[in-house]
Design an enzyme around this catalytic site. Structure first.
Site, mmCIF file in Angstrom:
data_model
loop_
_atom_site.group_PDB
_atom_site.id
_atom_site.type_symbol
_atom_site.label_atom_id
_atom_site.label_comp_id
_atom_site.label_asym_id
_atom_site.label_seq_id
_atom_site.Cartn_x
_atom_site.Cartn_y
_atom_site.Cartn_z
ATOM 1 N N LYS A 186 -25.536 34.383 36.870
ATOM 2 C CA LYS A 186 -26.428 35.371 36.267
ATOM 3 C C LYS A 186 -25.736 36.735 36.110
ATOM 4 C CE LYS A 186 -30.075 32.691 36.009
ATOM 5 N NZ LYS A 186 -29.573 31.413 36.513
HETATM 6 C C1 PLP Z 1 -34.784 30.151 32.795
HETATM 7 C C2 PLP Z 1 -34.584 29.931 34.260
HETATM 8 N N1 PLP Z 1 -35.657 29.759 35.042
HETATM 9 C C3 PLP Z 1 -35.550 29.590 36.366
HETATM 10 C C4 PLP Z 1 -34.328 29.549 36.992
HETATM 11 C C5 PLP Z 1 -34.276 29.255 38.457
HETATM 12 O O1 PLP Z 1 -33.591 30.166 39.216
HETATM 13 P P1 PLP Z 1 -32.902 29.683 40.608
HETATM 14 O O2 PLP Z 1 -31.749 28.813 40.234
HETATM 15 O O3 PLP Z 1 -32.516 30.962 41.257
HETATM 16 O O4 PLP Z 1 -33.940 28.957 41.387
HETATM 17 C C6 PLP Z 1 -33.173 29.755 36.227
HETATM 18 C C7 PLP Z 1 -31.827 29.819 36.834
HETATM 19 O O5 PLP Z 1 -31.146 28.899 37.095
HETATM 20 C C8 PLP Z 1 -33.299 29.907 34.821
HETATM 21 O O6 PLP Z 1 -32.213 30.046 34.055
#
Ligand code: PLP
Length: 372
Positions: A186
């Site tokens: 990110k």
């Molecule tokens: C659009 C989207 N939603 C949700 C997530 C979930 O985040 P995390 O991987 O921190 O749980 C991500 C990231 O991977 C994402 O790109």
């Protein structure tokens, strides 16, 4: 190793001595969790996106789950969301027993098409989970209006969109509760981690309780007022986040420049469509650089050639409704969201990160151009 054969990863975090310094400070402080670094991170984050409150959590997924929970979703309810996203934006409503309903995306923005969302509303619809895919802000205005008219809760999955702007304001500032994520690919990272921004003090207090085993406002360690979770972030990660936030303006600038360089290098290459440019209402925060190959180009062959040259790629993004567990549980099939399904077989992420070298971008485009 010769420069020409040096592998180019898909993504890479942007950290230096400042992260080491702040993490070390926390390690030496003895307050590794539930400490003041988390509060500082939340305050600075809220300030940077223009939201009054922020609650840091263990992941973006945890943040989405908490908002689905706070929305009061329950079995029998429906929540409309995007098929062209990472699975977590749909999973969060399933955790609460609600049914995901997929509305198709706009082929230009790759985000939910408000007209398709409106057509999918039934008497069971309770919420919309709108995603800012690849950092391009979703159609917040029309979606907020739909939610007002139909009495729905709007949840913004801004996990990929830190720093993006919609109608002149940063994502997070529009009054909608939003979730950001900090996995190492990110814009900023805490290793694992996420944060929820909200404009409601009441919701903020609820989120802080839910992430911490439902603990009561009394502060009593074994006083639990509701069913909660352990979705806490810790102070070590918050320190990483603080150091990253200091760099955010520079990170956004470098990523914008890297994206512009790709767009320029790719101009005039037949068969490769570059990401949608910004306009008066939408300003993207560059999370990934995803191109669409023209119909008829064999994506697998292109990926194989890039991989052979040591270049990282990814098939961003498969349609969520066609994942095996979705098909089995809900009976979703091809044809439900034709725009998303078409994109899913043609789109491809190129190596993209804050410190990507211009020469490496040139090599990526050279190999891509010869592959197509
Ligand atoms: C659009 C989207 N939603 C949700 C997530 C979930 O985040 P995390 O991987 O921190 O749980 C991500 C990231 O991977 C994402 O790109």
């Amino acid at each position: 190793m010769r420069a020409a054969t040096r592998p180019i990863p898909l993504s890479q975090p942007y950290v230096d001595e400042r992260e080491e310094e702040l993490v070390l400070e926390v390690l030496r402080s003895g307050r590794l969790s539930l400490g003041p670094t988390i509060d500082s991170f939340e305050e600075r984050f809220a300030e940077s996106v223009g939201a009054p409150y922020a609650a840091a959590v263990s992941s973006g997924t945890a943040g989405l789950h908490l908002l689905a929970h706070a929305a009061g979703l329950r079995p029998g309810d429906e929540a409309i969301t995007s098929p062209y996203s990472f699975v977590a934006s749909a999973n969060c409503v399933i955790y609460e027993g609600a049914t995901p309903v997929f509305a198709d995306v706009d082929p230009r923005t790759l985000n939910l098409d408000p007209a398709a969302v409106e057509a999918a509303i039934t008497e069971r619809t309770r919420a919309i989970v709108a995603v800012d895919i690849f950092g391009y802000p979703c159609e917040l205005g029309p979606l907020q209006e739909l939610c007002r008219r139909h009495g729905l809760v709007l949840i913004q999955d801004a996990c990929e969109a830190l720093g993006a702007e919609y109608r002149g304001q940063r994502v997070g500032a529009h009054g909608v509760s939003a979730v950001f994520a900090f996995y190492p690919n990110k814009q900023i990272t805490t290793g694992e981690g996420g944060i929820v921004t909200t404009h409601s003090e009441e919701e903020w207090r609820l989120l802080r309780s839910l992430r911490n085993q439902g603990r009561a406002d009394s502060g009593g360690w074994l006083d639990h007022a509701r069913l909660g979770y352990n979705y806490r972030i810790d102070d070590v990660r918050a320190a990483l986040g603080l150091a990253q936030l200091e760099k955010l303006p520079r990170i956004l600038e470098l990523r914008t420049a890297a994206a512009a360089r790709y767009t320029e290098l790719l101009a005039g290459i037949d068969g490769v469509e570059t990401p949608l440019a910004d306009d008066d209402e939408h300003r993207r925060s560059w999370f990934v650089y995803v191109v669409a190959l023209a119909p008829g180009i064999d994506r697998e062959r292109v990926i194989a050639e890039l991989e052979r040259a040591g270049i990282g790629t990814a098939r961003y993004l498969p349609s969520i409704h066609l994942q095996s567990y979705m098909r089995e549980r809900y009976g979703f099939r091809e044809g439900l969201c034709p725009v998303a399904e078409d994109l899913s077989v043609r789109t491809l992420a190129l190596p993209f990160f804050t410190a990507i070298e211009p020469e490496d971008q040139e090599r990526v485009v050279e190999v891509l151009a010869s592959a197509v």
